[in-house]
Design a protein around this motif. Structure first.
Motif, PDB file in Angstrom:
ATOM      1  N   HIS A 100       0.750  -1.112   0.161  1.00  0.00           N
ATOM      2  CA  HIS A 100       0.078   0.408   0.150  1.00  0.00           C
ATOM      3  C   HIS A 100       0.808   1.450  -0.653  1.00  0.00           C
ATOM      4  O   HIS A 100       0.934   2.470  -0.732  1.00  0.00           O
ATOM      5  N   GLU A 101       1.961   1.467   0.701  1.00  0.00           N
ATOM      6  CA  GLU A 101       3.018   2.439   1.308  1.00  0.00           C
ATOM      7  C   GLU A 101       3.467   2.346  -0.128  1.00  0.00           C
ATOM      8  O   GLU A 101       3.960   3.841  -0.882  1.00  0.00           O
ATOM      9  N   HIS A 104       2.181   4.262  -2.451  1.00  0.00           N
ATOM     10  CA  HIS A 104       1.661   5.927  -2.285  1.00  0.00           C
ATOM     11  C   HIS A 104       2.676   6.116  -2.804  1.00  0.00           C
ATOM     12  O   HIS A 104       2.303   7.443  -3.401  1.00  0.00           O
ATOM     13  N   ILE A 116       2.261  10.617   3.377  1.00  0.00           N
ATOM     14  CA  ILE A 116       1.223   9.508   4.076  1.00  0.00           C
ATOM     15  C   ILE A 116       0.990   8.865   5.091  1.00  0.00           C
ATOM     16  O   ILE A 116       2.171   8.143   4.961  1.00  0.00           O
ATOM     17  N   CYS A 118      -1.112   6.760   7.133  1.00  0.00           N
ATOM     18  CA  CYS A 118      -2.556   5.490   6.822  1.00  0.00           C
ATOM     19  C   CYS A 118      -2.664   4.203   7.661  1.00  0.00           C
ATOM     20  O   CYS A 118      -1.972   4.112   8.813  1.00  0.00           O
ATOM     21  N   GLN A 121      -5.323  -1.519   6.909  1.00  0.00           N
ATOM     22  CA  GLN A 121      -6.235  -1.169   4.795  1.00  0.00           C
ATOM     23  C   GLN A 121      -6.734  -3.049   5.176  1.00  0.00           C
ATOM     24  O   GLN A 121      -7.838  -2.570   4.356  1.00  0.00           O
ATOM     25  N   GLU A 134      -6.683   6.226  -0.809  1.00  0.00           N
ATOM     26  CA  GLU A 134      -5.988   4.942  -0.401  1.00  0.00           C
ATOM     27  C   GLU A 134      -6.767   4.035  -0.545  1.00  0.00           C
ATOM     28  O   GLU A 134      -6.086   2.669  -1.547  1.00  0.00           O
TER      29      GLU A 134
HETATM   30 ZN    ZN Z   1      -2.399   5.287   3.104  1.00  0.00          ZN
END
Ligand code: ZN
Length: 306
Positions: A100-101, A104, A116, A118, A121, A134
């Motif tokens: 996920h990162e 980003h 960012i 987070c 998830q 997201e």
């Molecule tokens: Zn995120």
């Protein structure tokens, strides 16, 4: 600015597909192909592609109240760091957070130069009431960690998997059981529904495309909580301890009969029920249009963030 030309930003799927192709070329079908080593891939790929602005650090740390973050390096240094919350117990959740990162970084670092932070998830359902930022990072992580071509080889689109079989995929890709189940729901040709419940109520649910189109879904957003059926496996912990599959008659979960496979999560206080319905097409009686939250993230057309 130093940028000589303007190109259209790549979509999350395009990034994921591009890296997937590269990894396929490097590893082929060897056992090293999965799970994707996000730390290695993020560092090497970013160094090759963005040598002036690479990911230089991936590590665990104490992050109060969130699961992961993308940070810009301190002023004296160049590049970016990906940090995950090292109090997370589930390896699959950490791996998904890293993906996920990385998403980003690829998609959002220019529009968010300060980075960012987070949340978790796993439980955000990957859908529209969550920020598009997201969603896009999740779409990238899903595509990178669980490429459809490989997932389809593990569980065919017509197969009726048990939670153990989906669990084997979760292990293969180093993601949580929920993430693997949601990915399978995106391509299965079956009518199936995942229901996540806690304390006797549905937290959220996700239907396969075919289930959704034939009225088999639960609308959980913008209405009072839906109790799980008394006869469901999820509502009977004593039964659940002995067997994790049961055939239901009509009017338990839906007007039609279904099979429920359930699992009480060790890590969280919730229960997963995977409902397999038959081929028969049945329409919801109140004929309500499904709302946005029941639609699949992957089918949404994705524009630029913001
Ligand atoms: Zn995120």
């Amino acid at each position: 600015m130093g940028r000589r030309f303007v190109t259209l930003p790549w979509s999350p799927l395009r990034w994921a597909n591009s890296i997937t192709k590269m990894l396929n070329a490097v590893y082929g079908t060897t056992p090293e192909r999965f799970p994707v080593n996000v730390t290695l891939v993020a560092k090497e790929y970013s160094h090759q592609r963005f040598p002036d602005d690479p990911i230089t650090l991936v590590k665990g740390a104490t992050l109060p109240g969130f699961d992961g973050a993308l940070y810009r390096a301190p002023a004296a240094k160049k590049g970016w760091g990906i940090v995950y919350n090292d109090s997370i117990k589930s390896a699959g959740r950490i791996n998904f957070t890293l993906g996920h990162e990385f998403g980003h970084y690829l998609i959002h670092r220019l529009s968010h130069p300060d980075g960012i932070e987070c949340g978790d998830q796993d439980m955000v359902r990957w859908d529209s009431d969550y920020a598009q930022l997201e969603q896009q990072a999740n779409e990238f992580a899903v595509g990178l960690l669980m490429p459809l071509d490989d997932f389809r080889r593990q569980i065919g689109p017509k197969a009726k998997p048990s939670l153990e079989e989906i669990g084997a995929c979760a292990k293969r890709y180093d993601v949580s059981l929920i993430a693997a189940t949601l990915r399978w729901l995106q391509y299965t040709e079956r009518r199936s529904v995942l229901v996540v419940s806690r304390d006797g109520f549905i937290l959220w649910a996700r239907s396969s495309d075919r289930a959704l189109r034939t009225g088999a879904y639960f609308k959980t957003v913008g209405r009072s909580p839906i109790p799980i059926p008394e006869l469901s496996l999820a509502a009977r912990p004593s039964l659940l301890a002995g067997a994790n599959a049961i055939e239901h008659d009509e009017n338990v979960w839906f007007a039609e009969s279904c099979e429920e496979i359930a699992l009480a999560s060790d890590h969280y206080d919730f229960t997963l029920s995977l409902l397999h319905l038959g081929r028969a097409v049945w329409r919801n009686q109140d004929d309500e249009e499904p709302t946005d939250d029941t639609f699949d993230l992957m089918q949404r057309s994705l524009g630029n963030p913001g």
